[in-house]
Design a protein around this motif. Structure first.
Motif, short mmCIF file in Angstrom:
data_model
loop_
_atom_site.label_atom_id
_atom_site.label_comp_id
_atom_site.label_asym_id
_atom_site.label_seq_id
_atom_site.Cartn_x
_atom_site.Cartn_y
_atom_site.Cartn_z
N MET A 260 -28.23 -28.98 -23.10
CA MET A 260 -28.27 -27.88 -22.13
C MET A 260 -28.89 -28.35 -20.81
O MET A 260 -28.48 -27.97 -19.72
CB MET A 260 -29.08 -26.70 -22.68
N SER A 261 -29.90 -29.20 -20.95
CA SER A 261 -30.62 -29.69 -19.78
C SER A 261 -29.73 -30.58 -18.91
O SER A 261 -29.71 -30.46 -17.67
CB SER A 261 -31.86 -30.45 -20.27
N GLN A 262 -28.97 -31.46 -19.57
CA GLN A 262 -28.04 -32.33 -18.81
C GLN A 262 -27.04 -31.49 -18.03
O GLN A 262 -26.75 -31.74 -16.86
CB GLN A 262 -27.27 -33.21 -19.78
N LEU A 263 -26.54 -30.49 -18.72
CA LEU A 263 -25.55 -29.61 -18.10
C LEU A 263 -26.17 -28.85 -16.93
O LEU A 263 -25.57 -28.73 -15.85
CB LEU A 263 -25.06 -28.62 -19.18
N ALA A 264 -27.39 -28.36 -17.13
CA ALA A 264 -28.07 -27.60 -16.07
C ALA A 264 -28.31 -28.50 -14.84
O ALA A 264 -28.16 -28.05 -13.70
CB ALA A 264 -29.39 -27.04 -16.59
N ASN A 265 -28.66 -29.74 -15.10
CA ASN A 265 -28.88 -30.67 -13.98
C ASN A 265 -27.59 -30.88 -13.20
O ASN A 265 -27.57 -30.84 -11.96
CB ASN A 265 -29.40 -32.02 -14.48
N ALA A 266 -26.51 -31.11 -13.94
CA ALA A 266 -25.22 -31.38 -13.28
C ALA A 266 -24.75 -30.15 -12.48
O ALA A 266 -24.33 -30.27 -11.33
CB ALA A 266 -24.18 -31.77 -14.32
N LYS A 267 -24.87 -28.96 -13.09
CA LYS A 267 -24.38 -27.75 -12.42
C LYS A 267 -25.19 -27.43 -11.17
O LYS A 267 -24.64 -27.14 -10.10
CB LYS A 267 -24.44 -26.55 -13.39
N LYS A 269 -27.02 -29.43 -9.41
CA LYS A 269 -26.86 -30.47 -8.38
C LYS A 269 -25.61 -30.21 -7.53
O LYS A 269 -25.63 -30.35 -6.31
CB LYS A 269 -26.78 -31.85 -9.06
N LEU A 270 -24.55 -29.79 -8.21
CA LEU A 270 -23.30 -29.49 -7.50
C LEU A 270 -23.55 -28.50 -6.35
O LEU A 270 -23.11 -28.71 -5.23
CB LEU A 270 -22.34 -28.81 -8.47
N ILE A 271 -24.27 -27.43 -6.68
CA ILE A 271 -24.47 -26.36 -5.69
C ILE A 271 -25.50 -26.78 -4.63
O ILE A 271 -25.29 -26.58 -3.43
CB ILE A 271 -24.91 -25.04 -6.38
N TYR A 272 -26.61 -27.36 -5.08
CA TYR A 272 -27.63 -27.75 -4.09
C TYR A 272 -27.11 -28.85 -3.16
O TYR A 272 -27.46 -28.87 -1.97
CB TYR A 272 -28.92 -28.22 -4.80
N ASP A 273 -26.26 -29.76 -3.67
CA ASP A 273 -25.71 -30.80 -2.80
C ASP A 273 -24.90 -30.19 -1.66
O ASP A 273 -24.96 -30.64 -0.52
CB ASP A 273 -24.84 -31.78 -3.61
N ILE A 274 -24.16 -29.15 -1.98
CA ILE A 274 -23.35 -28.49 -0.94
C ILE A 274 -24.28 -27.81 0.07
O ILE A 274 -24.09 -27.92 1.28
CB ILE A 274 -22.38 -27.46 -1.57
N ILE A 275 -25.31 -27.15 -0.44
CA ILE A 275 -26.27 -26.49 0.46
C ILE A 275 -26.90 -27.54 1.38
O ILE A 275 -26.94 -27.38 2.61
CB ILE A 275 -27.35 -25.74 -0.35
N ASN A 276 -27.34 -28.65 0.78
CA ASN A 276 -28.05 -29.68 1.55
C ASN A 276 -27.19 -30.36 2.60
O ASN A 276 -27.70 -30.83 3.61
CB ASN A 276 -28.60 -30.76 0.61
N SER A 277 -25.89 -30.43 2.34
CA SER A 277 -25.05 -31.16 3.31
C SER A 277 -24.26 -30.21 4.20
O SER A 277 -23.26 -30.58 4.79
CB SER A 277 -24.14 -32.13 2.58
N SER A 278 -24.74 -28.96 4.32
CA SER A 278 -23.97 -27.99 5.12
C SER A 278 -24.56 -27.77 6.51
O SER A 278 -24.17 -26.82 7.19
CB SER A 278 -23.91 -26.65 4.36
N ASN A 279 -25.47 -28.65 6.93
CA ASN A 279 -26.09 -28.53 8.27
C ASN A 279 -26.69 -27.15 8.52
O ASN A 279 -26.60 -26.62 9.63
CB ASN A 279 -25.07 -28.83 9.37
N GLY A 280 -27.24 -26.56 7.49
CA GLY A 280 -27.92 -25.27 7.66
C GLY A 280 -27.00 -24.07 7.50
O GLY A 280 -27.46 -22.93 7.57
N ARG A 291 -36.80 -26.35 -6.94
CA ARG A 291 -35.60 -25.50 -6.95
C ARG A 291 -35.11 -25.29 -8.38
O ARG A 291 -35.01 -26.25 -9.15
CB ARG A 291 -34.49 -26.15 -6.11
N SER A 292 -34.81 -24.06 -8.67
CA SER A 292 -34.43 -23.70 -10.05
C SER A 292 -33.09 -24.31 -10.46
O SER A 292 -32.15 -24.36 -9.67
CB SER A 292 -34.35 -22.18 -10.16
N HIS A 293 -33.03 -24.74 -11.72
CA HIS A 293 -31.77 -25.22 -12.28
C HIS A 293 -30.94 -24.07 -12.84
O HIS A 293 -29.82 -24.26 -13.30
CB HIS A 293 -32.05 -26.23 -13.41
N MET A 294 -31.51 -22.88 -12.84
CA MET A 294 -30.84 -21.71 -13.44
C MET A 294 -30.39 -20.68 -12.40
O MET A 294 -29.35 -20.06 -12.55
CB MET A 294 -31.81 -21.00 -14.41
N ASN A 295 -31.21 -20.45 -11.39
CA ASN A 295 -30.90 -19.42 -10.38
C ASN A 295 -30.96 -20.08 -9.01
O ASN A 295 -32.01 -20.54 -8.59
CB ASN A 295 -31.92 -18.27 -10.42
N VAL A 296 -29.80 -20.13 -8.34
CA VAL A 296 -29.73 -20.79 -7.03
C VAL A 296 -29.57 -19.71 -5.95
O VAL A 296 -28.47 -19.17 -5.77
CB VAL A 296 -28.54 -21.77 -6.97
#
Ligand code: PMP
Length: 362
Positions: A260-267, A269-280, A291-296
């Motif tokens: 579950m933890s591996q999956l939570a990390n992967a999921k 990361k997908l969303i936070y990576d987009i947030i981080n590379s969106s220039n604000g 940052r939560s792995h469950m609620n973004v």
């Protein structure tokens, strides 16, 4: 197809729902539904005891810890934790990092003295390092919330509090990452995020902490009475416990808590990576470390959020079947809850929508 990003009650594994459906009117060959079974019957006892045994196995719960299944949800435990534990010294430490720990502290203050370990924050976006905490050596326990569901703030460490018992609300990240139970005095979690339907609350408590309750503690919130009766002091939420048992078996089939933890990390990361590379364009106010792995939670258009853009995003998401993405009413914006049952594939669909929305509106 609908993809459910709700914060709780939240998505359950489809496999589990299908099993529930299959067994709904004839549970385990008994000829009746689990909802119609006496909680004192041998058929129900098997379900009850297996769920507890599976939980013990999944979390490697040491022998000197009891598992209790109660009602009253997380909020019930805000009172129960205080009623059962605060009596040793009359005072408790509360680490307030978000809405839920704040509510827990207010509830506990009805039963004893509550010491706020941290200064009051305007916004909950961080977990200050322990060097900044003001702990009271006389506290009966130190309380914190491992994952603040509303703000998306998740502890990246287990506090070190010496001999003072550590009490933790894990309602919204329970069974999403492995942890060492022996570091805690008590852990509780409402079921309706990662464990099953609303109505069941899990308590894991070290046995030496049982039996210190205040006199006014109602029987249904009394850890000693619940423990003595194997959580069958009165009618437990039998259907919820049954579904919880199926969810626990589903977790076992899917790599256990580590899986579950591996999956939570992967999921996440997908969303936070987009947030981080969106220039604000997408903005998450939470410090990256916690940052939560469950609620973004995130805003769109600016740090304060652009109302029109956020509405448009939610409408586009709904049109593609992605529902319950609206942020909590107290913080606004968007919140994607990606609990255990939300698949990587489903999270990728959200990621794809976020990328396309960014390209069209940046
Ligand atoms: N703690 C946390 C972390 C929560 O997210 C919630 C809300 N589901 C609660 C406590 C309160 O739970 P309940 O609604 O079951 O009382």
């Amino acid at each position: 197809m609908v993809i459910n990003f709700a914060a709780g009650p939240a998505k359950l594994p489809e496999e589990v729902l299908q099993e529930v459906q299959k067994n709904l009117i004839n549970c385990n060959g008994s000829g009746i539904s689990v909802m119609e079974m006496s909680h004192r019957s041998s058929n129900y006892a098997k379900i009850h005891d297996l769920a507890i045994a599976d939980l013990r196995e999944l979390l490697n719960i040491p022998k000197n810890y009891k598992v209790l299944l109660m009602q009253g949800g997380g909020t019930g435990q805000f009172a129960a934790v205080a009623m059962n534990l605060i009596g040793s010294t009359g005072t408790a430490d509360y680490v307030i990092t978000g809405s839920w720990s704040s509510k827990a502290a207010k509830e506990a203050a009805q039963y004893g003295k509550v010491n706020a370990v941290l200064p009051k924050f305007d916004k909950y976006v961080d977990v200050p390092r322990q060097t900044k905490w003001k702990l009271d050596p006389n506290a009966s326990y130190v309380y914190y919330c491992d994952n603040e569901t509303v703000e998306g703030v998740e502890f990246d460490f287990i506090p070190e509090v010496g001999n003072v018992p550590l009490a933790c609300d894990m309602s919204s990240n329970f069974l999403s990452r492995p942890f060492d139970v022996s570091k805690f005095g008590l852990i509780f979690a409402g079921a309706q995020k990662n464990i099953g339907p609303a109505g069941v609350t899990i308590i894991i408590v070290r046995e030496d902490l049982i039996g210190k309750h205040l006199k006014l503690t109602p029987s249904v919130l009394n850890f000693e009475l619940m423990d003595k009766n194997n959580s069958l002091l009165n009618t437990p939420p039998t259907f919820g416990i049954y579904v919880m048992g199926l969810v626990l078996q589903w977790i076992k089939r899917n790599g256990g808590v580590a899986g579950m933890s591996q999956l939570a990390n992967a999921k996440s990361k997908l969303i936070y990576d987009i947030i981080n590379s969106s220039n604000g364009f997408y903005y998450c106010p939470v410090e990256s470390r916690v940052r939560s792995h469950m609620n973004v939670p995130f805003r769109i258009g600016s740090a304060a959020g652009n109302d029109a853009l956020e509405k448009e995003f939610l409408a586009k998401a709904e049109a593609e079947g992605m529902i319950q993405l609206k942020g909590h009413r107290s913080v606004g914006g968007i919140r994607a809850s990606i609990y255990n049952a939300v698949t990587l594939d489903e999270t990728q669909k959200l990621a794809k929508l976020m990328l396309a929305f960014y390209e069209n509106n940046k």
